[in-house]
Design a protein around this motif. Structure first.
Motif, short mmCIF file in Angstrom:
data_model
loop_
_atom_site.label_atom_id
_atom_site.label_comp_id
_atom_site.label_asym_id
_atom_site.label_seq_id
_atom_site.Cartn_x
_atom_site.Cartn_y
_atom_site.Cartn_z
N GLY A 49 0.83 -1.20 0.00
CA GLY A 49 0.00 0.00 0.00
C GLY A 49 0.86 1.24 0.00
O GLY A 49 1.70 1.43 -0.87
N GLU A 50 0.68 2.06 1.02
CA GLU A 50 1.42 3.32 1.14
C GLU A 50 2.61 3.21 2.08
O GLU A 50 3.26 4.21 2.39
CB GLU A 50 0.48 4.42 1.65
N ILE A 51 2.92 2.02 2.55
CA ILE A 51 3.95 1.84 3.57
C ILE A 51 5.29 1.45 2.94
O ILE A 51 5.36 0.57 2.09
CB ILE A 51 3.52 0.77 4.62
N TRP A 52 6.32 2.11 3.40
CA TRP A 52 7.71 1.86 2.99
C TRP A 52 8.50 1.55 4.25
O TRP A 52 8.00 1.72 5.36
CB TRP A 52 8.28 3.11 2.33
N TYR A 53 9.77 1.16 4.08
CA TYR A 53 10.66 1.13 5.24
C TYR A 53 12.10 1.37 4.85
O TYR A 53 12.51 1.12 3.74
CB TYR A 53 10.49 -0.11 6.10
N PHE A 54 12.82 1.94 5.83
CA PHE A 54 14.26 2.10 5.72
C PHE A 54 14.88 0.80 6.22
O PHE A 54 14.48 0.27 7.25
CB PHE A 54 14.75 3.26 6.60
N ARG A 55 15.86 0.30 5.48
CA ARG A 55 16.51 -0.96 5.82
C ARG A 55 17.94 -0.71 6.28
O ARG A 55 18.67 0.04 5.65
CB ARG A 55 16.59 -1.87 4.59
N THR A 56 18.32 -1.39 7.35
CA THR A 56 19.70 -1.36 7.80
C THR A 56 20.07 -2.74 8.31
O THR A 56 19.35 -3.31 9.13
CB THR A 56 19.90 -0.34 8.96
N LYS A 57 21.17 -3.27 7.81
CA LYS A 57 21.70 -4.52 8.32
C LYS A 57 23.04 -4.18 8.97
O LYS A 57 23.91 -3.57 8.34
CB LYS A 57 21.89 -5.54 7.21
N PHE A 58 23.18 -4.55 10.24
CA PHE A 58 24.38 -4.19 10.99
C PHE A 58 24.57 -5.21 12.11
O PHE A 58 23.62 -5.53 12.82
CB PHE A 58 24.22 -2.77 11.55
N ASN A 59 25.77 -5.71 12.26
CA ASN A 59 26.09 -6.68 13.31
C ASN A 59 25.12 -7.86 13.33
O ASN A 59 24.62 -8.25 14.37
CB ASN A 59 26.11 -6.01 14.69
N SER A 60 24.85 -8.40 12.16
CA SER A 60 23.96 -9.56 12.00
C SER A 60 22.51 -9.29 12.40
O SER A 60 21.74 -10.23 12.56
CB SER A 60 24.49 -10.76 12.78
N LEU A 61 22.15 -8.04 12.59
CA LEU A 61 20.77 -7.68 12.90
C LEU A 61 20.20 -6.90 11.73
O LEU A 61 20.91 -6.20 11.02
CB LEU A 61 20.69 -6.83 14.17
N GLN A 62 18.89 -7.02 11.56
CA GLN A 62 18.20 -6.28 10.51
C GLN A 62 17.23 -5.30 11.16
O GLN A 62 16.30 -5.71 11.84
CB GLN A 62 17.44 -7.23 9.59
N PHE A 63 17.49 -4.02 10.96
CA PHE A 63 16.66 -2.96 11.52
C PHE A 63 15.73 -2.45 10.42
O PHE A 63 16.15 -2.25 9.29
CB PHE A 63 17.51 -1.80 12.04
N ARG A 64 14.48 -2.21 10.79
CA ARG A 64 13.52 -1.63 9.86
C ARG A 64 12.83 -0.46 10.53
O ARG A 64 12.34 -0.59 11.65
CB ARG A 64 12.45 -2.66 9.44
#
Length: 113
Positions: A49-64
């Protein structure tokens, strides 16, 4: 290089980012800042739909950090960050997308008041 959008952070997004350790927090902000200038789906990706996300992978973790576009104000293009999660799998929980959509609807409802 021209900036493609401005980003603002709602309270829950700020709380999430502030809860991260300093290096993770810096990496998340670095990727969000980079996404403002380049079209890279590894950094900023449409979900549903209208939802996006910023992606970050760091130290084996995935941040959204979930977000949506607001093109109704004085700023030509504005991205509003709603909240964030740390993912353990590749799949994004549907409940998080639904939460971002609820926040988006509330944001626009309050904006028109």
């Amino acid at each position: 290089m021209k900036q493609k959008f401005e980003a603002i952070f709602l309270d829950e997004a700020i709380e999430f980012i502030n809860s991260l350790d300093e290096k993770s927090r810096n990496k998340v902000f670095y990727n969000i800042d980079k996404a403002k200038f380049v079209n890279d789906p590894k950094l900023f990706e449409k979900q549903e739909g209208e939802i996006w996300y910023f992606r970050t992978k760091f130290n084996s973790l995935q941040f959204r950090v979930f977000a949506f576009w607001d093109k109704t104000g004085e700023t030509e293009t504005l991205v509003v960050a709603t909240h964030g999660v740390i993912k353990k799998s590749n799949k994004v929980p549907k409940s998080e997308i639904e939460k971002a959509e609820r926040i988006r609807q509330e944001y626009f409802k309050n904006k028109t008041l």
